[in-house]
Every structure is written in C-alpha cells, then in structure tokens.
Design an enzyme around this catalytic site. Structure first.
Site, PDB file in Angstrom:
ATOM      1  CD  GLU A  42      -3.005  -0.930   2.251  1.00  0.00           C
ATOM      2  OE1 GLU A  42      -2.788  -0.171   3.276  1.00  0.00           O
ATOM      3  OE2 GLU A  42      -3.870  -1.970   2.646  1.00  0.00           O
ATOM      4  CD  GLU A  71      -3.223  -5.889   4.196  1.00  0.00           C
ATOM      5  OE1 GLU A  71      -3.949  -5.195   4.901  1.00  0.00           O
ATOM      6  OE2 GLU A  71      -2.022  -5.800   4.068  1.00  0.00           O
TER       7      GLU A  71
HETATM    8  C1  GAL Z   1      -3.767  -2.229   6.005  1.00  0.00           C
HETATM    9  C2  GAL Z   1      -2.397  -2.668   6.304  1.00  0.00           C
HETATM   10  C3  GAL Z   1      -2.087  -3.648   7.254  1.00  0.00           C
HETATM   11  C4  GAL Z   1      -3.406  -3.605   8.479  1.00  0.00           C
HETATM   12  C5  GAL Z   1      -4.695  -3.367   7.837  1.00  0.00           C
HETATM   13  C6  GAL Z   1      -5.775  -3.046   8.912  1.00  0.00           C
HETATM   14  O1  GAL Z   1      -3.853  -1.073   5.462  1.00  0.00           O
HETATM   15  O2  GAL Z   1      -1.640  -3.115   5.244  1.00  0.00           O
HETATM   16  O3  GAL Z   1      -1.165  -3.416   7.866  1.00  0.00           O
HETATM   17  O4  GAL Z   1      -2.798  -2.817   9.274  1.00  0.00           O
HETATM   18  O5  GAL Z   1      -4.658  -2.334   7.207  1.00  0.00           O
HETATM   19  O6  GAL Z   1      -5.844  -1.879   9.355  1.00  0.00           O
END
Ligand code: GAL
Length: 471
Positions: free
Chosen positions: A193, A381
C-alpha cells in the site's frame, strides 16, 4: 515466553475441538472453488515479530515513531508484538493445524540490513530462511512482501522516501532478498500500500516517520512509485518462475449527493485512493487530469521516469476493507473532500469505524479489470476488527465471520463473472500491532493475549479453516 511454555499453555487443545458443534453450524452457503485459487492469511513484520533490537537488527522508522508521546494509542509499541520472532515455529504449526495453505508475511528491511544499505545481518537473514523453511516443511506457501512500512531509520535520517536515492537503496535490498530467498519463494509483493505509507507517513504525519506537507508527500509518492516498478523488474529477473506483484489499498468511493461539488470531490478521492499508484504502472501517469495540483509531482521527475514508473506485474494485490462516502470540503487540501463516517449513515460498521460493504470488493475488482492491463488479481488483504470477548476459552466472533463470508462471496462472484481473481488472504492471521491504534484493534483469526502470548483460535478462524478445507 519460550516455545515450551507456549506449548504448555495448551495451544493444541482448542484445535482438537476444532469442529465443535457450535462451529459446525456456521458453514454457510458459500460457493466452493475447486481450481488453483489460493487461500491464505496476511501479516506484516513490524506488526507481529517483536524482537525489535534482537540479534543485530537495526531500528526502523516505526521503532522510533512509537517513542513519540501521543502518536500511538495507549503508548503501545511493536517492541514485542506477538513475539513471532521467537514463536514462529509454533505459529506456523498453528497455520498447519488450521490447514491454511498460504502465509503472507513481510521482511523487515532493518533486520536484514541494520543500516538499510551496506553489510547484511547474518542472523536476520537466517531468521527468514528458518521461517520460510518451516513453512515449506509444513506445506505452507510463503508469500513475501518486501516492504510493509518499516524503513530502516538510518535511511530516514537521509530523507527516507523523500530522497531519490531510495530508488537505488531499495533496488539493492530487493536484489539481495530475491536472490537470497528466490529459490524457495516464488510469490513476491514489492510494496504494501504505497498510498498508505506515503499519505499517512509523509503527508498527514499520523504514521512513521510523522512527516507532513504536500512537498514531502509528492516526493515520497513519486519515489515509492519508482521503487514499485523498479522492485518488480529486479524481482522478476532474479526469481525463476516467479509470481511477482504489488499491493494497493483500495476503497469503493461514492459521492454523498448528485451535486457537482460532491461528485467532483468523490472523483478526486477515487483518483488518490484507487488510481494514484495504479495508473503510472500501466503508462497512464498520475491522475493529474482529475487533480491538477498533483502536477507538482513533476518537480521530482528525471528524464525517463515515465518509462521507469511502468512494470507489467504478474498480479495486482487488491486490499479492501470498506467504502467511503465523500462530500465536498474546503478543509482537506488536494482532494477537497471529506468522508462521512458510517455512524452518520445508518450502515453496519466495524470496531474501527469502517463500513461493512461487501459489494465494494466486487466493484473494485470490476474497476481494475476494466483497465484490461492486469493479468490477474489476488485479494491480499481483507478482514475486520471487532471487539472480542473471551468466554470459556472461546471467542464467538460472529460478526467477523459474517463479514468474511460476505466479502468472500463477493470475491467469488467476481471470479464466476469472469474476472481473473486467483486468491484471497484474510487480514489477519493473528491479532497484532495495528499501527497508530496500537493493540486496541483486533483483526486476527487468532486471538493473542499480549501478556502471556497465548493464542486462542477465534470462531472465525475455525470457520475459515473448515471452509477452505472443503476444497
Ligand atoms: C492495511 C495494512 C495492514 C493492516 C490493515 C488493517 O492497510 O496494510 O498492515 O494494518 O490495513 O488496518
């Protein structure tokens, strides 16, 4: 806590009851996928490892940032986190017990190069060999992110992402890692990201290194975009049969109303969140058409950069949690817009105030597919934070399970409709250090008691395990 104590705490016990009556009832009518679809869980080094100064590791910008009063909720730090550094064997065995086939983790750059450049740290390099070997021995495929926000602090002292030299520092780091581990690891993601770490870290000052302002942001963003493509080129060259990608944070964006002001604000939001790091990769440059003030980013260009920003990744990692509803506002420069919190919109939302909007992940896959430039997608994710309550040694986190089911359903619908989405990773395997939120937000399929380091599989973890074991 050491390995023996960890086992003594009865880690294996809840697993024996893996398919308790309660959980059996949780199987829902989700489609099954019989092909090479990858199911996994995601983590990041700083959020789980701890061992912040163990065995010659250098400090990262997060190790420094957490020391600043008021930056992290409750003054939490990632110094110990889930102590994955010591407990990785048990944790990987836990993945095996849960029958999770793919494990996304990141490498800590300062664990491998304490000063960011120069001499590597043998113990740090060996640590990741041990983690990878343990995964492979247990038939778990490691998916590695090269950079998940923990820049070596020594490089920050030289300007960090705002210094163009980072393109060569990062290139050397990627070259080293993909050469060192490339025989064993085939699935790589260059950046996690880029918008999040440049936006929160160099524009808003909310994340490490805590810098602010448009100049810092544009410089950091351009260098991150260059590193993204450069890292891709290097990884592709070094990893035989590699599956090389990168990850982007994406949110489905809608305007609050049909007024031209709100519609334009939503377009600008979309340009920053969903297009800013996507379009340079495919030769479209930054979305200056929608946000003219981004033109200033050209101050950081050198001849040939248009080409250097491009790379034909094997895959794009889509990271999505929520939808944003945007209205016009004069308070936030660049986007001139503001999001309306879900509490004010009578919709479901998670413990960290993110709207539950599973349709969004489908629409985003459609949106990225429409470029006709990306070969395939993985959801690298997706997940949810909810307040977990332990009762009788169990965590009945129905809301998280329902969240996961609804998003997975949307992803599989996109697949059915012909979009080449090849996998799905839950954020996250374990509860962990949630950046500025410290340990307050829990996203894990597995609950972590940070005092004892005891792991307890949540019902959502049991459900996910059972669901994917069905394929
Ligand atoms: C994403 C990030 C993760 C985690 C997730 C939940 O943006 O890549 O490391 O923190 O959000 O907040």
């Amino acid at each position: 806590m050491n390995r023996k104590e960890f086992v003594k705490l009865g880690l294996a016990l809840p697993l024996l009851n893996l398919y308790s009556k309660h959980v059996r009832g949780m199987e829902q009518m989700l489609p099954t996928v019989k092909d090479d679809f990858v199911w996994g869980v995601s983590t990041a080094a700083y959020q789980i490892e701890g061992g912040y100064n163990a065995d010659g590791k250098g400090l990262s910008i997060w190790d420094e940032f957490v020391k600043i009063k008021g930056k992290i909720k409750n003054g939490d730090t990632g110094n110990v986190a889930c102590n994955f550094y010591d407990l990785y064997e048990n944790d990987i065995e836990l993945l095996k017990l849960l029958k999770i086939p793919a494990f996304r983790l990141s490498l800590s750059w300062p664990r491998i190069f304490p000063n960011g450049i120069g001499t590597s740290n043998k113990k740090g390099v060996d640590f990741y060999h041990k983690v990878i070997d343990k995964c492979l021995k247990n038939d778990i495929t490691p998916w590695i992110t090269l950079y998940h926000w923990d820049l070596p602090n020594d490089l920050e002292l030289k300007g960090g992402w705002t210094n163009r030299d980072i393109v060569s520092w990062f290139g050397d780091y990627v070259d080293f890692c993909t050469t060192e581990y490339g025989d064993k690891v085939k699935n790589w993601m260059v950046l996690n990201e880029p918008l999040s770490f440049t936006g929160a870290g160099y524009f808003l000052g909310l994340h490490a290194p805590g810098k602010k302002g448009i100049k810092n942001f544009l410089a950091a963003a351009h260098h991150a975009a260059l590193c993204n493509a450069t890292g891709g080129v290097i990884a592709k060259k070094n990893v035989t049969d590699g599956n090389i990608g990168t990850t982007l944070s994406c949110s489905w964006i809608e305007a609050r109303s049909k007024t031209s002001k709100d519609v334009k604000a939503a377009k600008r939001y979309d340009a920053i969140i969903n297009r800013f790091f996507t379009e340079p990769l495919i030769g479209l440059g930054y979305p200056i058409d929608t946000i003219p003030s981004l033109k200033k980013i050209h101050d950081y260009y050198k001849p040939g950069d248009e080409t250097k920003l491009q790379f034909d990744f094997d895959f794009l990692g889509i990271q999505n949690y929520t939808r944003e509803i945007v209205k016009h506002s004069i308070k936030m420069p660049i986007v001139w817009g503001k999001t309306i919190p879900p509490e004010k919109r009578s919709v479901d939302f998670t413990a960290n105030d993110w709207e539950v909007y599973p349709e969004g992940i489908y629409k985003l896959l459609q949106k990225f597919d429409a470029y006709k430039k990306f070969k395939k997608f993985y959801i690298t994710e997706n997940g949810a934070s909810f307040k977990d309550v332990i009762s009788d040694g169990k965590i009945n986190d129905t809301k998280r399970t329902e969240y996961l089911k609804s998003y997975i359903k949307s992803v599989l619908k996109a697949k059915e409709d012909g979009i080449n989405v090849k996998g799905y990773f839950v954020w996250s395997f374990l509860d962990n250090f949630e950046w500025a939120e410290g340990y307050d937000q829990r996203f894990g399929l597995v609950y972590v008691d940070y005092l004892t380091q005891k792991r307890t599989i949540k019902d959502s973890g049991l459900w996910f395990s059972k669901y994917i074991a069905g394929f």
